[in-house]
Design a protein around this motif. Structure first.
Motif, PDB file in Angstrom:
ATOM      1  N   ILE A  44       0.844  -1.415  -0.049  1.00 40.64           N
ATOM      2  CA  ILE A  44      -0.290  -0.140   0.351  1.00 40.64           C
ATOM      3  C   ILE A  44       1.229   1.597   0.161  1.00 40.64           C
ATOM      4  O   ILE A  44       1.618   1.555   1.386  1.00 40.64           O
ATOM      5  N   ARG A  45       0.283   1.812  -1.040  1.00 38.96           N
ATOM      6  CA  ARG A  45       1.573   3.652  -1.048  1.00 38.96           C
ATOM      7  C   ARG A  45       0.462   5.066  -1.135  1.00 38.96           C
ATOM      8  O   ARG A  45      -0.614   4.252  -2.203  1.00 38.96           O
ATOM      9  N   PRO A  46       1.192   5.604  -1.287  1.00 35.12           N
ATOM     10  CA  PRO A  46       0.183   6.966  -1.575  1.00 35.12           C
ATOM     11  C   PRO A  46       0.284   6.776  -3.218  1.00 35.12           C
ATOM     12  O   PRO A  46       1.287   6.540  -3.826  1.00 35.12           O
ATOM     13  N   LEU A  47      -0.277   7.399  -3.906  1.00 33.41           N
ATOM     14  CA  LEU A  47      -0.414   7.419  -5.511  1.00 33.41           C
ATOM     15  C   LEU A  47       0.330   8.223  -5.371  1.00 33.41           C
ATOM     16  O   LEU A  47       0.995   9.839  -5.429  1.00 33.41           O
ATOM     17  N   CYS A  50      -8.756  13.874  -3.038  1.00 33.95           N
ATOM     18  CA  CYS A  50      -8.849  13.256  -1.834  1.00 33.95           C
ATOM     19  C   CYS A  50      -7.242  12.450  -2.262  1.00 33.95           C
ATOM     20  O   CYS A  50      -6.358  12.839  -2.598  1.00 33.95           O
ATOM     21  N   GLN A  51      -6.894  12.763  -0.554  1.00 29.65           N
ATOM     22  CA  GLN A  51      -5.291  11.892  -0.554  1.00 29.65           C
ATOM     23  C   GLN A  51      -5.862   9.967  -0.865  1.00 29.65           C
ATOM     24  O   GLN A  51      -6.375   9.670   0.267  1.00 29.65           O
ATOM     25  N   VAL A  84      -8.181   3.685  -2.013  1.00 28.95           N
ATOM     26  CA  VAL A  84      -9.181   4.095  -1.431  1.00 28.95           C
ATOM     27  C   VAL A  84      -8.515   5.903  -1.698  1.00 28.95           C
ATOM     28  O   VAL A  84      -8.015   6.753  -1.736  1.00 28.95           O
ATOM     29  N   GLY A  85     -10.000   6.271  -1.004  1.00 25.33           N
ATOM     30  CA  GLY A  85      -9.536   7.770  -1.624  1.00 25.33           C
ATOM     31  C   GLY A  85     -10.184   8.695  -0.430  1.00 25.33           C
ATOM     32  O   GLY A  85     -11.348   8.532  -0.069  1.00 25.33           O
ATOM     33  N   ILE A  86      -9.282   9.402   0.645  1.00 28.31           N
ATOM     34  CA  ILE A  86     -10.021   9.893   1.742  1.00 28.31           C
ATOM     35  C   ILE A  86      -9.790  11.544   1.452  1.00 28.31           C
ATOM     36  O   ILE A  86      -9.197  12.329   1.549  1.00 28.31           O
TER      37      ILE A  86
END
Length: 157
Positions: free
Chosen positions: A14-17, A61-62, A76-78
């Motif tokens: 799992i990593r940032p976009l 989103c993050q 996933v977008g937060i």
């Protein structure tokens, strides 16, 4: 045909976009969205992500992405406390990827995390409930002009 990745799921990253991820994110959304709508809304409510006005909301989103075998398989977008986007490539359903993305996304939220799910999207509702979310309201809405019932689900973090 779904790929058998059950053994590889333990190697999920799992990593940032990253900027180069956008095309794959739109592909995943567009492949999974019909499953989200099934049982909840007229299938004609499907709008490709690139044409959806809500695409601009996603861009704010993050976003975290899931990588399996060097392939982006979900995201996933937060937006603050709102988990507005959680999609997994249908080829990778059932491997725990959605759960891992949800758990990673929740680490970015403080306070009350919440989301909206289509009432007929039982797979998503079960996932959220299994992670402690509770239905706080049910309301009528629409997707691209087609009526649907939505659930607001909340989790105290």
């Amino acid at each position: 045909m779904k790929k058998d990745r059950s053994l590889e799921a333990s190697r999920l990253l799992i990593r940032p976009l990253q900027p180069d991820d956008w095309q794959r994110i739109t592909q995943i959304h567009d492949a999974a969205r019909p499953d989200e709508l099934a049982g909840s809304c007229d299938p004609r409510a499907f709008v490709p992500l690139a044409e959806d006005p809500e695409f601009e909301d996603l861009k704010k989103c993050q976003i975290l992405v899931a990588i399996l075998e060097r392939e982006l398989v979900g995201f996933v977008g937060i937006d603050n406390e709102y988990l507005g986007w959680l999609y997994v490539d249908p080829e990778s359903y059932g491997q725990g990827i959605g759960r891992k993305l949800l758990q990673a996304g929740l680490k970015l939220v403080s306070g009350t995390a919440w989301t909206i799910a289509l009432a007929g999207n039982t797979r998503a509702v079960r996932l959220y409930e299994s992670e402690g979310f509770q239905e706080t309201s049910r309301f009528q809405s629409d997707n691209a002009g087609y009526p649907c019932t939505c659930l607001r689900l909340e989790l105290q973090t």
